[in-house]
Design a protein around this motif. Sequence first.
Motif, PDB file in Angstrom:
ATOM      1  N   ILE A 511       0.870  -1.155  -0.037  1.00 52.94           N
ATOM      2  CA  ILE A 511      -0.069   0.019   0.140  1.00 52.94           C
ATOM      3  C   ILE A 511       0.838   1.448   0.013  1.00 52.94           C
ATOM      4  CG2 ILE A 511      -1.711   1.366   1.202  1.00 52.94           C
ATOM      5  CD1 ILE A 511      -2.695  -1.341   2.190  1.00 52.94           C
ATOM      6  N   LEU A 512       1.950   1.195   0.911  1.00 51.84           N
ATOM      7  CA  LEU A 512       2.718   2.231   0.990  1.00 51.84           C
ATOM      8  C   LEU A 512       3.615   2.726  -0.261  1.00 51.84           C
ATOM      9  CD1 LEU A 512       4.172   1.740   4.489  1.00 51.84           C
ATOM     10  CD2 LEU A 512       2.712   3.598   3.849  1.00 51.84           C
ATOM     11  N   ALA A 518       5.017   6.698   1.635  1.00 48.17           N
ATOM     12  CA  ALA A 518       6.471   6.771   2.186  1.00 48.17           C
ATOM     13  C   ALA A 518       7.172   7.393   1.690  1.00 48.17           C
ATOM     14  CB  ALA A 518       7.052   5.300   2.132  1.00 48.17           C
ATOM     15  N   ASP A 519       7.233   7.979   0.273  1.00 45.49           N
ATOM     16  CA  ASP A 519       8.100   8.849  -0.343  1.00 45.49           C
ATOM     17  C   ASP A 519       7.661  10.206   0.169  1.00 45.49           C
ATOM     18  OD1 ASP A 519       9.381   6.983  -1.924  1.00 45.49           O
ATOM     19  OD2 ASP A 519       8.156   6.925  -3.702  1.00 45.49           O
ATOM     20  N   ARG A 520       6.395  10.620   0.453  1.00 43.89           N
ATOM     21  CA  ARG A 520       6.121  11.904   0.877  1.00 43.89           C
ATOM     22  C   ARG A 520       6.646  12.115   2.378  1.00 43.89           C
ATOM     23  NH1 ARG A 520       1.001  10.851  -1.831  1.00 43.89           N
ATOM     24  NH2 ARG A 520       0.245  10.407   0.139  1.00 43.89           N
ATOM     25  N   HIS A 546       7.934  -0.345   9.670  1.00 47.25           N
ATOM     26  CA  HIS A 546       8.686   0.824  10.066  1.00 47.25           C
ATOM     27  C   HIS A 546       9.431   1.599   8.955  1.00 47.25           C
ATOM     28  CE1 HIS A 546       9.054  -0.468  14.703  1.00 47.25           C
ATOM     29  NE2 HIS A 546       7.865  -0.237  14.252  1.00 47.25           N
ATOM     30  N   GLY A 547       9.499   2.592   8.983  1.00 44.57           N
ATOM     31  CA  GLY A 547       9.983   3.521   7.834  1.00 44.57           C
ATOM     32  C   GLY A 547      11.461   4.092   8.528  1.00 44.57           C
ATOM     33  N   VAL A 548      12.612   3.493   8.210  1.00 40.10           N
ATOM     34  CA  VAL A 548      13.896   3.827   8.770  1.00 40.10           C
ATOM     35  C   VAL A 548      14.592   4.602   7.717  1.00 40.10           C
ATOM     36  CG1 VAL A 548      16.026   2.504   9.812  1.00 40.10           C
ATOM     37  CG2 VAL A 548      13.626   1.699   9.979  1.00 40.10           C
ATOM     38  N   ASP A 549      15.390   5.367   8.409  1.00 41.87           N
ATOM     39  CA  ASP A 549      16.346   6.190   7.598  1.00 41.87           C
ATOM     40  C   ASP A 549      17.424   5.283   7.067  1.00 41.87           C
ATOM     41  OD1 ASP A 549      19.084   8.199   7.669  1.00 41.87           O
ATOM     42  OD2 ASP A 549      17.108   9.152   6.935  1.00 41.87           O
ATOM     43  N   CYS A 570      -0.465   6.297   9.876  1.00 40.10           N
ATOM     44  CA  CYS A 570       0.943   6.809   9.790  1.00 40.10           C
ATOM     45  C   CYS A 570       1.205   7.526  11.038  1.00 40.10           C
ATOM     46  CB  CYS A 570       0.948   7.668   8.480  1.00 40.10           C
ATOM     47  SG  CYS A 570       0.252   6.807   6.957  1.00 40.10           S
ATOM     48  N   VAL A 571       2.031   7.092  11.980  1.00 41.18           N
ATOM     49  CA  VAL A 571       2.443   7.689  13.187  1.00 41.18           C
ATOM     50  C   VAL A 571       3.788   8.005  13.288  1.00 41.18           C
ATOM     51  CG1 VAL A 571       2.229   7.575  15.762  1.00 41.18           C
ATOM     52  CG2 VAL A 571       0.438   6.472  14.214  1.00 41.18           C
ATOM     53  N   PRO A 572       4.310   9.299  13.432  1.00 41.62           N
ATOM     54  CA  PRO A 572       5.680   9.587  13.635  1.00 41.62           C
ATOM     55  C   PRO A 572       6.225   8.659  14.982  1.00 41.62           C
ATOM     56  CG  PRO A 572       4.482  11.617  13.309  1.00 41.62           C
ATOM     57  CD  PRO A 572       3.436  10.572  13.445  1.00 41.62           C
TER      58      PRO A 572
END
Length: 610
Positions: A511-512, A518-520, A546-549, A570-572
């Motif tokens: 979905i992301l 995720a890109d935004r 998780h979106g990881v740097d 979507c939670v920081p």
Amino acid sequence: MSWPWNELGLSGPAGLPDIRSAYARRLKTTHPEEDPEGFQRLHAAYQEASRRARRARSAQTGPEDPPADRPAPPERRQEAPGWNYDELLKGREAPNRPPQKPEPQEPEWNYDELLKGEDAPPQEEEAAPEWDFERLFAEGEEEAQEARRRRLEDLRHKNWARYAPQARQRRELDGEDAWPAVLAAVRTLELLERCDAPPAQWRRFLDSPVFLSVRADMDFVFLLEDFLSQRPDLSPEIRRAVFDAYELQNASRYPAYKPLYRLLGVKRADTRRAARAKSSWRNAWRGYPLWRKTVLAVCFTILALFFSIGAGVNLRSAQAERAARRAAERWTQTAPQWLEEDFGEPFVHAASQDIFAPAGKPDLYFRAAPYGERSEDWPGYQTNYPAILVKRALENFAEERELDLELAAYSRETGDAPGAYLLNLPLLGAEEDVSALGELLEELSRQEWHQVPLNNPRDESEYRVREPVKYTVFLCHKGLAFYEAPSDEGFDTEEARTLYAQAGPALCRWILEQSGLADRHLGEGTYVLQDREAVEIGEGTFFQVHGVDKDSGEIRVQYLLASGGGALFCVPREKMDGVRSVIDLYRGTPRTLELDKLGLVMVTDQVPGE
């Protein structure tokens, strides 16, 4: 304009040439067979107009100044006429007259000009004698006329069946008016026969108005039959001329003329000959020049060749169709026997040619078509019955476990089997369903019928090869497959359970990636998505990604997908510690995403700047 001029189509009194021309023109449209009453009226008008024209001309010239070259008409007498008709028609002097009283020669009658309606030049008309059939033969013996009348009554009574239709259509007065014309025509026949007139003279009479006016009159027909029956030695050429005169109006089609045709000795070949002579296209063909006939002959030959080739092709196609029908009939009788021998149960032939069904399951249609010769290594046919058994087993499995089963690579025609099965599973709680599916497929693969001959073998060695039924099973969620199991590779239950456990996070990542969220949030190319174990928040279970740097490995955003797959949060990372309940997940900006196959996804975004 009064009668008789209006009947002839004249505006008023006219001379004899105009009267004859008008009469000839009207004869072409007034046929005795088609309109006997109209013809009688026309003939009577012609006689009356001719008498008036002769009286008018006599009054102009006067009795003291007769034409020098016109012979005086014979004096009427109560007894038989004094002239000899034989010699009169031949244009000679009568031998029984005294030499001191020479009889002027009578010119031959020109029936052709009278029939064609051609007018003679005026000066020739004054010099021509006024002999015509009406005047020449109207004078006769009263005894002979009475004898003919009595003879005619006998013939009418004898042939009443033929005479009755005409008698009902015309009045007695019309019949009396027609009698002089009938009498004149009969006397002409007798005179021509007695003086042994040549066939050309007979044909001139048969073309003249004297004959044409009575040709269709049944009284004349009876007298003509009597005339012919009394003269069996009449020459065939004259009989042929009489036949041609009647066949010109297609008299052979009417039963009333059959006795006349028998007396004339008419055969079927004569009728066909007359029909050919009247054929317009034959006459036109005779008039074509040689080059046109050659061109038409070549065209007809090409057309005939073309149609012959087409007929040959159609014949071969028809023969092939008949052979195919016979083969199909034989197959519908042979196939159930072979199928029972190979699968151990009785079968029946269904509606169409290659459709069959087990006798115990008449709604389980499958296909079976002949292929090759039956032997120990080859069944003699090809069938999808094993694939239909797999289809029925999977449908029953999905129905028992209340799962959604989609059929793919499937024409949906009667007796057809799908090539793929899409089993849609929920993201949680279907581990037992996956295991049961593996057991089912394993059991099916051990069945003897699951091993089938090759499809369309090419050589003798391939006839002995057997392989599993070809199909593929997909484990999916809302049409998105996460596991694929072809039948020839088998179903790996452990692998399927492992991939099923990863299906939730995999769907979240999909979905992301598809939506671009995720890109935004993280910036294109600066992050990686990592799967994490599912977490429970309140009473709900959520799949976590998780979106990881990419450089620092720091978690920047946590994505939570509801177990139903229809809600994404979507939670920081810094706000995740404050989430204690599901309500805390909805503290953000709501939006919807519409994705292919998955449909609408509700997104709640708490990332700053979004």
